[in-house]
Design a protein around this motif. Structure first.
Motif, mmCIF file in Angstrom:
data_model
loop_
_atom_site.group_PDB
_atom_site.id
_atom_site.type_symbol
_atom_site.label_atom_id
_atom_site.label_comp_id
_atom_site.label_asym_id
_atom_site.label_seq_id
_atom_site.Cartn_x
_atom_site.Cartn_y
_atom_site.Cartn_z
ATOM 1 N N SER A 41 0.815 -1.216 0.000
ATOM 2 C CA SER A 41 0.000 0.000 0.000
ATOM 3 C C SER A 41 0.847 1.264 0.000
ATOM 4 O O SER A 41 0.358 2.340 -0.327
ATOM 5 C CB SER A 41 -0.934 0.015 1.219
ATOM 6 O OG SER A 41 -0.205 0.158 2.426
ATOM 7 N N SER A 42 2.114 1.132 0.361
ATOM 8 C CA SER A 42 2.995 2.302 0.442
ATOM 9 C C SER A 42 3.455 2.723 -0.951
ATOM 10 O O SER A 42 3.279 1.996 -1.926
ATOM 11 C CB SER A 42 4.209 1.992 1.310
ATOM 12 O OG SER A 42 5.101 1.108 0.643
ATOM 13 N N SER A 43 4.034 3.892 -1.028
ATOM 14 C CA SER A 43 4.619 4.384 -2.278
ATOM 15 C C SER A 43 5.961 5.026 -1.958
ATOM 16 O O SER A 43 6.090 5.733 -0.961
ATOM 17 C CB SER A 43 3.686 5.390 -2.964
ATOM 18 O OG SER A 43 3.247 6.378 -2.060
ATOM 19 N N SER A 44 6.938 4.765 -2.784
ATOM 20 C CA SER A 44 8.307 5.174 -2.491
ATOM 21 C C SER A 44 8.456 6.686 -2.368
ATOM 22 O O SER A 44 7.971 7.437 -3.212
ATOM 23 C CB SER A 44 9.248 4.664 -3.580
ATOM 24 O OG SER A 44 10.565 5.078 -3.329
ATOM 25 N N ASP A 45 9.118 7.114 -1.319
ATOM 26 C CA ASP A 45 9.346 8.542 -1.108
ATOM 27 C C ASP A 45 10.831 8.884 -1.053
ATOM 28 O O ASP A 45 11.190 10.039 -0.865
ATOM 29 C CB ASP A 45 8.669 9.010 0.188
ATOM 30 C CG ASP A 45 8.907 8.052 1.342
ATOM 31 O OD1 ASP A 45 9.895 7.307 1.293
ATOM 32 O OD2 ASP A 45 8.093 8.027 2.290
ATOM 33 N N ILE A 46 11.694 7.892 -1.223
ATOM 34 C CA ILE A 46 13.134 8.142 -1.115
ATOM 35 C C ILE A 46 13.859 7.706 -2.390
ATOM 36 O O ILE A 46 14.384 8.528 -3.141
ATOM 37 C CB ILE A 46 13.736 7.411 0.109
ATOM 38 C CG1 ILE A 46 13.058 7.897 1.400
ATOM 39 C CG2 ILE A 46 15.242 7.671 0.194
ATOM 40 C CD1 ILE A 46 13.421 7.100 2.616
ATOM 41 N N SER A 47 13.851 6.403 -2.665
ATOM 42 C CA SER A 47 14.614 5.900 -3.811
ATOM 43 C C SER A 47 13.858 6.008 -5.120
ATOM 44 O O SER A 47 14.458 6.170 -6.190
ATOM 45 C CB SER A 47 14.992 4.429 -3.572
ATOM 46 O OG SER A 47 13.823 3.638 -3.432
ATOM 47 N N GLY A 48 12.537 5.920 -5.066
ATOM 48 C CA GLY A 48 11.734 5.894 -6.279
ATOM 49 C C GLY A 48 11.806 7.144 -7.133
ATOM 50 O O GLY A 48 12.082 7.069 -8.345
ATOM 51 N N PRO A 49 11.549 8.351 -6.562
ATOM 52 C CA PRO A 49 11.521 9.565 -7.381
ATOM 53 C C PRO A 49 12.779 9.810 -8.214
ATOM 54 O O PRO A 49 12.659 10.043 -9.425
ATOM 55 C CB PRO A 49 11.291 10.676 -6.341
ATOM 56 C CG PRO A 49 10.501 9.998 -5.268
ATOM 57 C CD PRO A 49 11.069 8.610 -5.185
#
Length: 350
Positions: free
Chosen positions: A297-305
């Motif tokens: 349910s989470s979404s990346s806020d560190i490595s993803g962007p």
């Protein structure tokens, strides 16, 4: 978020935030590494397979739902799916803290599922986006193509095409000649960039140390006691960041708001169902099921962007980062964690 909305000048320096994130993910990695060292690896096979499948599936869900909505660009939708398929280390850290507080048992290696969902999601998003963009580019080239135009622009040396059979006489033949190696999506550089990202690097380092060394003393005296306090500061930072990103969402279609509310819960329920399959077939704990549901349910806020910025440069960051940080993460933490925890307690009778 309220503090930021009221115009507070409170600022947490970026360097401090990076240290906090590093320590949190190191702690989770150390926990997982020590557990892997002392566990039966066959118990991890099914949860790991489900984590990988979820990371890929979430991208396809966005590709064939969000991308079909009005005023939503396909490439932006794919990038958004990639970010929602990837994992938020801070959201996972919050879930583990809640499980510990409720004294709910879960596999210590459950945190190590992070990279198995995170990397496939980012790789899938970048590959699908590039395939889509290349197909769109070739289609546009094919529409403007005519044999006469092509021949008029070519300087053919005598004898090069004696039978005129090598000229591209159809759109399909022309397009096949345009499909060069440069247009092919290379997967390994994407995987490499993901592994080298700060978040995954910290977690993988912790896992490696937990497996290869004996860090129990420093773990108990340093990483474990500081975990909750550092997490509380990170939650404050994320709340302020979420408010600042709300403005970016106004620049893109309102459907991103709907997606950001619905998607985390949908992904979590799918993961919860798969986790229950693992629970009944391999004895995967209900706490582990909650962890799987929360990271889905989470979404990346560190490595993803930064990975998506590099891999899909044509995608609009206001769309995928705004959707994730402003709404997706608060939903995953504020609604997802208590929802899936309560569901697990209701099913497990705890």
């Amino acid at each position: 978020m309220v503090i930021a909305a009221l115009g507070s000048e409170l600022v947490i320096p970026e360097a401090i935030t990076q240290i906090i994130v590093f320590m949190l993910l190191m702690k989770i990695g150390l926990t997982g590494g020590q557990a892997i060292r002392n566990s039966n690896l066959t118990e991890m096979v099914l949860p790991v397979a489900f984590a990988m499948a979820l990371g890929i599936l979430i991208v396809f869900i966005a590709r064939y739902t969000l991308a079909k909505l009005p005023k939503v660009k396909t490439v932006d939708a794919i990038a958004t799916g990639g970010l929602f398929g990837a994992v938020s280390g801070s959201t996972m850290a919050a879930a583990l803290t809640v499980l510990d507080g409720q004294k709910i048992q879960y596999e210590a290696w459950a945190g190590a599922l992070y990279p198995f969902m995170d990397i496939p999601a980012l790789v899938t998003a970048i590959v699908i986006a590039n395939i889509y963009l290349n197909k769109k580019k070739r289609s546009a080239a094919g529409e403007s193509f005519s044999k006469q135009e092509y021949l008029s622009k070519q300087t053919v040396a005598a004898g090069d095409y004696p039978d005129q059979q090598d000229y591209p006489s159809t759109r399909q033949e022309y397009l096949s000649k345009q499909q060069s190696a440069d247009n092919r999506v290379k997967i390994w550089p994407i995987v490499k960039e993901s592994l080298q990202g700060s978040a995954l690097s910290a977690m993988l380092l912790g896992i490696a140390i937990g497996i290869l060394a004996q860090p129990e003393s420093v773990y108990k005296s340093f990483y474990d006691p500081a975990f909750r306090g550092l997490l509380s500061i990170l939650m404050l930072v994320m709340g302020m960041e979420a408010w600042s990103r709300l403005g970016e969402l106004r620049k893109v279609a309102q459907w991103y708001v709907v997606y950001s509310v619905v998607a985390p819960l949908l992904h979590g329920f799918i993961a919860f169902g798969l986790g229950m399959i693992a629970h009944y077939t391999t004895g995967f704990s209900m706490g582990g099921v909650v962890v799987l549901a929360v990271i889905a349910s989470s979404s990346s806020d560190i490595s993803g962007p930064p990975t998506l910025r590099a891999g899909i440069p044509s995608a609009n960051p206001s769309a995928y980062i705004g959707a994730s940080t402003a709404i997706g993460t608060p939903i995953a933490i504020g609604v997802g964690i208590p929802l899936f925890l309560g569901l697990a307690q209701a099913i497990g009778g705890g």
